[in-house]
Enzyme design. Structure first.
Site, PDB file in Angstrom:
ATOM      1  CD  GLU A 145      -2.845   1.320   2.521  1.00  0.00           C
ATOM      2  OE1 GLU A 145      -3.191   0.191   3.154  1.00  0.00           O
ATOM      3  OE2 GLU A 145      -3.479   2.094   2.587  1.00  0.00           O
ATOM      4  CG  ASN A 162      -7.590   2.615   5.696  1.00  0.00           C
ATOM      5  OD1 ASN A 162      -8.532   1.850   5.348  1.00  0.00           O
ATOM      6  ND2 ASN A 162      -7.110   2.803   6.862  1.00  0.00           N
ATOM      7  CG  ASN A 198      -9.495  -1.040   1.905  1.00  0.00           C
ATOM      8  OD1 ASN A 198      -9.089  -2.311   2.135  1.00  0.00           O
ATOM      9  ND2 ASN A 198      -9.186  -0.087   2.710  1.00  0.00           N
ATOM     10  CD  GLU A 199     -10.371  -1.989   6.581  1.00  0.00           C
ATOM     11  OE1 GLU A 199     -10.185  -0.835   7.058  1.00  0.00           O
ATOM     12  OE2 GLU A 199      -9.485  -3.101   6.818  1.00  0.00           O
ATOM     13  CE1 TYR A 240      -3.333  -5.636   9.335  1.00  0.00           C
ATOM     14  CE2 TYR A 240      -5.469  -4.840   9.222  1.00  0.00           C
ATOM     15  CZ  TYR A 240      -4.469  -5.038   8.466  1.00  0.00           C
ATOM     16  OH  TYR A 240      -4.326  -4.690   7.202  1.00  0.00           O
ATOM     17  CD  GLU A 263      -6.404  -4.299   4.469  1.00  0.00           C
ATOM     18  OE1 GLU A 263      -6.022  -3.944   5.882  1.00  0.00           O
ATOM     19  OE2 GLU A 263      -6.665  -3.458   3.664  1.00  0.00           O
ATOM     20  CD  GLN A 311       0.091  -2.170   4.067  1.00  0.00           C
ATOM     21  OE1 GLN A 311       0.973  -1.795   3.494  1.00  0.00           O
ATOM     22  NE2 GLN A 311      -1.000  -1.702   4.154  1.00  0.00           N
TER      23      GLN A 311
HETATM   24  O1  AHR Z   1      -3.062  -2.237   6.579  1.00  0.00           O
HETATM   25  C1  AHR Z   1      -3.288  -1.076   7.105  1.00  0.00           C
HETATM   26  C2  AHR Z   1      -4.680  -0.833   7.036  1.00  0.00           C
HETATM   27  O2  AHR Z   1      -5.479  -1.475   7.657  1.00  0.00           O
HETATM   28  C3  AHR Z   1      -5.237  -0.738   5.524  1.00  0.00           C
HETATM   29  O3  AHR Z   1      -5.055   0.434   4.826  1.00  0.00           O
HETATM   30  C4  AHR Z   1      -6.750  -0.901   5.826  1.00  0.00           C
HETATM   31  O4  AHR Z   1      -7.364  -1.229   4.706  1.00  0.00           O
HETATM   32  C5  AHR Z   1      -6.818  -1.427   6.979  1.00  0.00           C
HETATM   33  O5  AHR Z   1      -7.679  -0.867   8.115  1.00  0.00           O
END
Ligand code: AHR
Length: 496
Positions: free
Chosen positions: A26, A71, A171-172, A243, A291, A348
């Site tokens: 990203e 993002n 995305n999201e 995450y 992700e 990432q």
């Molecule tokens: O990977 C970091 C961020 O986490 C990404 O930009 C977003 O999609 C997610 O919230």
């Protein structure tokens, strides 16, 4: 403590899908600039890509890379990143409060991807943009020639189409932090119309609709249901993001993060199948876990960027042994769901919550989390086997009692079986017994350290690395002792 595994080579769950070994680049912090790209670096090639990072990417065994966000993509104009470098506009990136120079765009990234030998997963902006811009970027990337945008690509130096097969529809967009955040209905309609238009242009693209940003979102479940009802026949996959952060120093729960990943996957599968049943469809939606990782998100949220800077060092988490064991366990969970998870991207690749770290002008090195990914990508071959684990449990605050050992096995047609396993206990070793095998161990690796907080740094890049694991055979059963907080891979080859 003892744990026993059960599996047989003919009890197959699914093929090992190579797209499970995906990553993510990203425009975030130093992932692109001084991560994959640094024209002044001593190892830089003719395109300005760091040779040391390319070599580590290949060693990591990455097969697929999502690009350009994240993002970031929800405010991105892809055409800012094409054409003569001197003409490219410098813009604000509101998502990460950064300055984007646009010196790397899709043509450069595609060149990097070819060198790294990875497939591109391209995310389009459905935050501030819509159907027309999605068609435009598709024409630029995939149309052979003879149209305005495909000829522009050729004039910019890429004669053949980039031929991107896998596309994320935004995305999201369920997240209020997302530029252009939407309700499920707003997003579902936009995703459906974008998918319809892209399929008119190229029917056999693979399209990913946005699912929830994480399983604790208040809209989780309802979001997937509404979105899929609006675009079930038009998309192939629904996304999941997760995450894991050792919140409140609750390391026992953190070590059991894969339990949460298992539940999240099972719930999205159930929701997608329920929509399919309501629609009386035989089609099965698959999952794109595009992700996932360990991320000390609470630290970032406590100290977000305040200044507008170019390539600032954002979310450069330093991972320890415990983090690597969790990453290894998350990969076990993904393999265990290979029947429904079609793709997965560790977020990432470089510097930002990444297995590879760099210093500008300086070295690149492997974080602890590099190792379970690289070994799993190299050794998981053939098919994933239905694998059951009989192990004692340990209490956790977040997930209740969880088995101390988690594991999965893969089997290849050449007679090779690999077992991936973790010991999630913080103080107790576990004796791991495999099923009786007419086989011998060809390699066995252990990721562990007396100090579970040990890390790799630029000065001590190999402080933590896999070491040979001692195995033996008792009553025809291969056996190994897994120390507390450890991950391992054991490969056996059938003896004729
Ligand atoms: O990977 C970091 C961020 O986490 C990404 O930009 C977003 O999609 C997610 O919230």
């Amino acid at each position: 403590m003892t744990a026993t595994l059960a599996y047989t080579p003919d009890h197959v769950l699914a093929p090992v899908r190579r797209r499970l070994f995906g990553s993510f680049v990203e425009h975030l912090g130093r992932c692109v600039h001084t991560g994959i790209h640094e024209p002044d670096h001593p190892t830089a090639d003719e395109d300005g890509f760091r040779g040391d990072v390319l070599a580590l990417t290949r060693e990591l065994g990455v097969e697929l890379v999502r690009y350009p966000g994240g993002n970031f993509v929800s405010g991105y104009r892809w055409e800012d990143g094409i054409g003569p470098h001197a003409d490219r506009p410098v813009r604000r990136d509101p998502a990460w409060r950064s300055i984007e120079t646009n010196q790397v765009g899709i043509d450069e990234f595609a060149r990097w991807a070819r060198k790294a030998d990875v497939e591109i997963m391209y995310a389009i902006n459905l935050g501030t943009r819509g159907v027309a811009e999605a068609l435009d970027v598709h024409e630029y990337l995939n149309h052979p020639g003879g149209t305005h945008l495909s000829d522009l690509r050729r004039a910019n130096g890429t004669d053949q189409p980039h031929d991107v097969r896998l596309w994320c529809l935004g995305n999201e967009l369920d997240g209020p932090w997302q530029t252009g955040h939407k309700t499920a209905h707003e997003y579902g309609r936009l995703a459906a119309e974008t998918a319809r238009a892209l399929r008119q242009a190229e029917p056999d693209l693979e399209l990913v609709a946005c699912g929830s940003s994480h399983s604790r979102m208040p809209t989780f479940g309802q979001w997937e249901s509404t979105v899929l009802e609006l675009c079930y026949d038009l998309v192939d996959h629904i996304s999941l993001h997760a995450y894991y952060d050792p919140l409140d120093d609750d390391v026992d729960s953190f070590l059991a993060s894969a339990v949460d990943m298992d539940r999240f996957i099972d719930r999205v599968v159930a929701t997608a199948d329920a929509v399919g049943a309501r629609l009386k469809s035989d089609k099965r939606i698959t999952l794109s876990f595009d992700e996932w990782n360990v991320w000390y998100l609470s630290r970032f949220q406590a100290d977000p960027p305040t200044e507008w800077r170019t390539a600032p060092p954002l979310i450069e988490d330093t991972y320890d042994v415990t983090d690597a064991v969790v990453v290894g366990n998350l990969l076990i969970s993904l393999l265990r769901h290979a029947d429904r998870v079609a793709a997965a991207c560790q977020a990432q690749l470089v510097n930002a919550i990444a297995p590879i770290r760099t210093e500008p002008g300086g070295p690149a090195w492997r974080q602890t989390t590099f190792h379970p990914f690289a070994l799993t990508s190299r050794l998981a071959r053939g098919h994933v086997l239905h694998t059951s684990v009989h192990a004692p449990t340990t209490p956790t605050t977040r997930y209740g009692d969880v088995p101390v050992v988690d594991a999965v096995a893969t089997h290849d047609h050449d007679g090779t079986t690999t077992v991936f396993a973790v010991n999630r206990h913080r103080t107790q070793p576990v004796e791991l017994h495999l099923p009786p095998h007419p086989a011998h161990v060809t390699e066995a690796w252990l990721l562990h350290d007396q100090d579970p907080t040990a890390v790799n740094t630029a000065h001590h890049p190999d402080r933590v690395q896999p070491r040979p694991l001692t195995t033996d055979t008792t009553d025809g059963r291969p056996r190994a002792v897994l120390p507390p907080v450890s991950w391992c891979a054991i490969t056996l080859r059938d003896t004729p």
